[in-house]
Design a protein around this motif. Structure first.
Motif, PDB file in Angstrom:
ATOM      1  N   HIS A 242     -12.783  10.798   1.380  1.00  5.74           N
ATOM      2  CA  HIS A 242     -12.112  12.073   1.355  1.00  5.74           C
ATOM      3  C   HIS A 242     -12.592  13.135   0.854  1.00  5.74           C
ATOM      4  CE1 HIS A 242     -10.244  10.277  -2.413  1.00  5.74           C
ATOM      5  NE2 HIS A 242     -10.151   9.684  -1.772  1.00  5.74           N
TER       6      HIS A 242
ATOM      7  N   LEU B 100      -0.143   8.126   1.419  1.00  6.03           N
ATOM      8  CA  LEU B 100       0.833   8.904   2.394  1.00  6.03           C
ATOM      9  C   LEU B 100       1.583   9.919   0.878  1.00  6.03           C
ATOM     10  CD1 LEU B 100       1.934   7.683   5.707  1.00  6.03           C
ATOM     11  CD2 LEU B 100      -0.185   9.198   5.344  1.00  6.03           C
TER      12      LEU B 100
ATOM     13  N   LEU C  59      -6.760   3.582   4.908  1.00  5.70           N
ATOM     14  CA  LEU C  59      -5.815   4.640   6.000  1.00  5.70           C
ATOM     15  C   LEU C  59      -6.888   5.674   6.425  1.00  5.70           C
ATOM     16  CD1 LEU C  59      -2.346   6.393   4.801  1.00  5.70           C
ATOM     17  CD2 LEU C  59      -4.504   7.976   5.454  1.00  5.70           C
TER      18      LEU C  59
ATOM     19  N   GLY D 129      -6.396   9.604   8.551  1.00  4.70           N
ATOM     20  CA  GLY D 129      -5.820  11.197   9.017  1.00  4.70           C
ATOM     21  C   GLY D 129      -6.113  11.684   8.186  1.00  4.70           C
TER      22      GLY D 129
ATOM     23  N   ASP E  79      -3.542  14.501   5.020  1.00  2.00           N
ATOM     24  CA  ASP E  79      -1.927  14.719   4.795  1.00  2.00           C
ATOM     25  C   ASP E  79      -1.716  16.879   4.210  1.00  2.00           C
ATOM     26  OD1 ASP E  79       0.196  14.590   4.122  1.00  2.00           O
ATOM     27  OD2 ASP E  79       0.011  13.642   2.129  1.00  2.00           O
TER      28      ASP E  79
ATOM     29  N   SER F 282       3.318  17.284   2.838  1.00  2.00           N
ATOM     30  CA  SER F 282       3.390  16.577   4.361  1.00  2.00           C
ATOM     31  C   SER F 282       3.999  16.918   5.351  1.00  2.00           C
ATOM     32  CB  SER F 282       3.828  14.990   4.062  1.00  2.00           C
ATOM     33  OG  SER F 282       3.168  14.471   2.147  1.00  2.00           O
TER      34      SER F 282
ATOM     35  N   SER G  16       1.129  15.895   8.933  1.00  2.00           N
ATOM     36  CA  SER G  16       0.007  14.753   8.367  1.00  2.00           C
ATOM     37  C   SER G  16       0.476  13.954   9.516  1.00  2.00           C
ATOM     38  CB  SER G  16       1.353  13.679   7.047  1.00  2.00           C
ATOM     39  OG  SER G  16       0.946  12.619   6.658  1.00  2.00           O
TER      40      SER G  16
ATOM     41  N   THR H 277      -1.379   9.623  10.842  1.00  4.41           N
ATOM     42  CA  THR H 277      -2.363   8.916  10.349  1.00  4.41           C
ATOM     43  C   THR H 277      -2.967   8.127  11.809  1.00  4.41           C
ATOM     44  OG1 THR H 277      -1.456   7.892   8.697  1.00  4.41           O
ATOM     45  CG2 THR H 277      -2.427   6.300   9.590  1.00  4.41           C
TER      46      THR H 277
END
Length: 413
Positions: A75, A89, A190, A192, A194, A198, A201, A203
């Motif tokens: 990330h 999340l 995971l 995606g 965020d 949030s 967001s 996913t």
């Protein structure tokens, strides 16, 4: 599962009996080049890069960042490194996670990054964004490329290869996520992005990690793309802008230089061969105008799509061009014929000036608008197009004013 390009050669693994053994791996065709010139992340369980200072700031859902961190566990973060390997999340931070899981570069693979402003890469990412977001005028000025190349899961059992590209021009921002070979895993994972609250967001909906290699939201296997600056899309009535435009200098109360017109513009009986685009939301013909407090009876020929105190020193772009392309001339001719059906007209020129996401001087918000001067040498028309216009307590005026005749849409004192 997905297309591959040429074989990539790694460094020598062994040199036995004067023979050279090379490792050859396939790289997906949708990947940007990586490796050569990249900075490599430290080999560290749950580690991260140091703060990476960006040449081109990146706008992420309304917040602008000048630095970024590439975290080993798949990330990117902006304000601090993140060692978390169990994805969740509502993390309370702005995060972009092409594949958030427990990765272990101690056992192999390479995590690397660079900010690329080469013409070849900028042309490639500009073409991609224009293809995936055809209604958003965009020319990239920076591409931040982070690549996880054959990095193993901490539990073993396979490696993952993926890449995330942050594409920006300072105002508009996009993400390209490219997936190569993604091994199956029983680990939590995971993919995606965020935001800190949030509110924004997403996913990626894949039932298993290997599915990422052939999933897509843009009909390109193994690639996902998102617009992430947080700005609303431009109205459909805007003419294209940005690509090929001349950009006004960043200057409080500034202006363009004299712009010499290929097609003279007739304005209430006077014909002008030049024009000025003034930062505070107006066009003049004989001289630049720095005035930021609007007033009627200005004693000059002026066209003011939004005359107020604007500050492109704090962001946004003011740009212009004279367009004689057949596509634009056809578009403005059709508009004039629709709005003035009793006036025979075919456009020979369209001068397009655009204020794109320019802030008020008071910093109350941004404005986006466009004025188009349409002419065939004898007949002249003005089209004014409005995008998002933030509320303001500043004095403002919208008008087309000449010495003896004036028309005002509205004014707020």
């Amino acid at each position: 599962m997905f297309n591959h390009c040429l074989l990539r050669t790694y460094v020598p693994l062994e040199d036995l009996n004067n023979s050279l053994t090379l490792q050859l791996l396939l790289v997906p065709a949708n990947f940007l080049p990586f490796g050569n010139g990249d900075v490599v992340n430290p080999i560290s369980d749950d580690g991260s890069s140091e703060a990476i200072y960006l040449q081109q700031p990146f706008k992420y859902f309304g917040r602008t960042y000048n630095q970024i961190y590439v975290n080993n566990n798949g990330h990117l973060t902006f304000t601090q490194p993140l060692s978390a390997y169990v994805p969740y999340l509502n993390a309370g931070i702005d995060i972009i996670a092409p594949l958030w899981t427990d990765l272990f570069n101690v056992n192999g693979g390479t995590i690397s990054y660079r900010e690329d402003t080469s013409s070849a890469v900028l042309a490639q990412v500009t073409q991609a964004v224009n293809q995936y977001f055809p209604n958003v005028p965009f020319t990239a000025t920076s591409a931040f490329v982070a690549t996880w190349d054959s990095v193993p899961y901490i539990t073993g059992g396979g490696v993952v290869t993926f890449q995330v590209v942050l594409v920006s021009n300072g105002e508009r921002s996009f993400i390209l996520i490219n997936y190569g070979d993604i091994a199956e895993t029983g680990q939590s994972w995971l993919a995606g992005y965020d935001t800190v609250d949030s509110v924004n967001s997403f996913t990626i909906p894949a039932a298993s990690a290997p599915e990422l290699s052939y999933s897509s939201n843009i009909n390109v296997n193994g690639r996902w793309s998102f617009r992430v600056d947080g700005s609303l899309n431009l109205p459909a009535n805007f003419l294209p802008f940005g690509n090929g435009d001349v950009v006004n200098p960043i200057s409080d109360d500034g202006s363009s230089e004299a712009i010499y017109l290929q097609q003279p513009f007739k304005y209430f009986g006077r014909t002008y061969n030049q024009i000025y685009v003034n930062n505070n939301g107006h066009l003049t013909f004989t001289q630049p105008l720095s005035a930021y407090i609007p007033y009627l009876n200005a004693g000059i020929d002026i066209i003011a799509p939004l005359w107020t105190d604007l500050n492109n020193g704090n962001g946004g772009t003011i740009s212009y061009r004279e367009d004689t392309s057949s596509a634009v001339l056809e578009q403005v001719t059709q508009a004039v014929n629709q709005y003035f059906s009793n006036v025979p007209f075919t456009a020979a020129s369209a001068f397009v000036a655009t204020w794109d996401s320019v802030p008020y001087y008071s910093d109350e918000g941004l404005v986006t608008f466009q004025v188009v001067l349409v002419s065939n040498g004898e007949r002249s028309f003005i089209l004014i197009n409005y995008g998002d216009i933030a509320q303001t307590g500043q004095v403002w005026l919208v008008s087309g004013v000449k010495i003896l005749t004036q028309f005002t849409i509205s004014r707020n004192k």
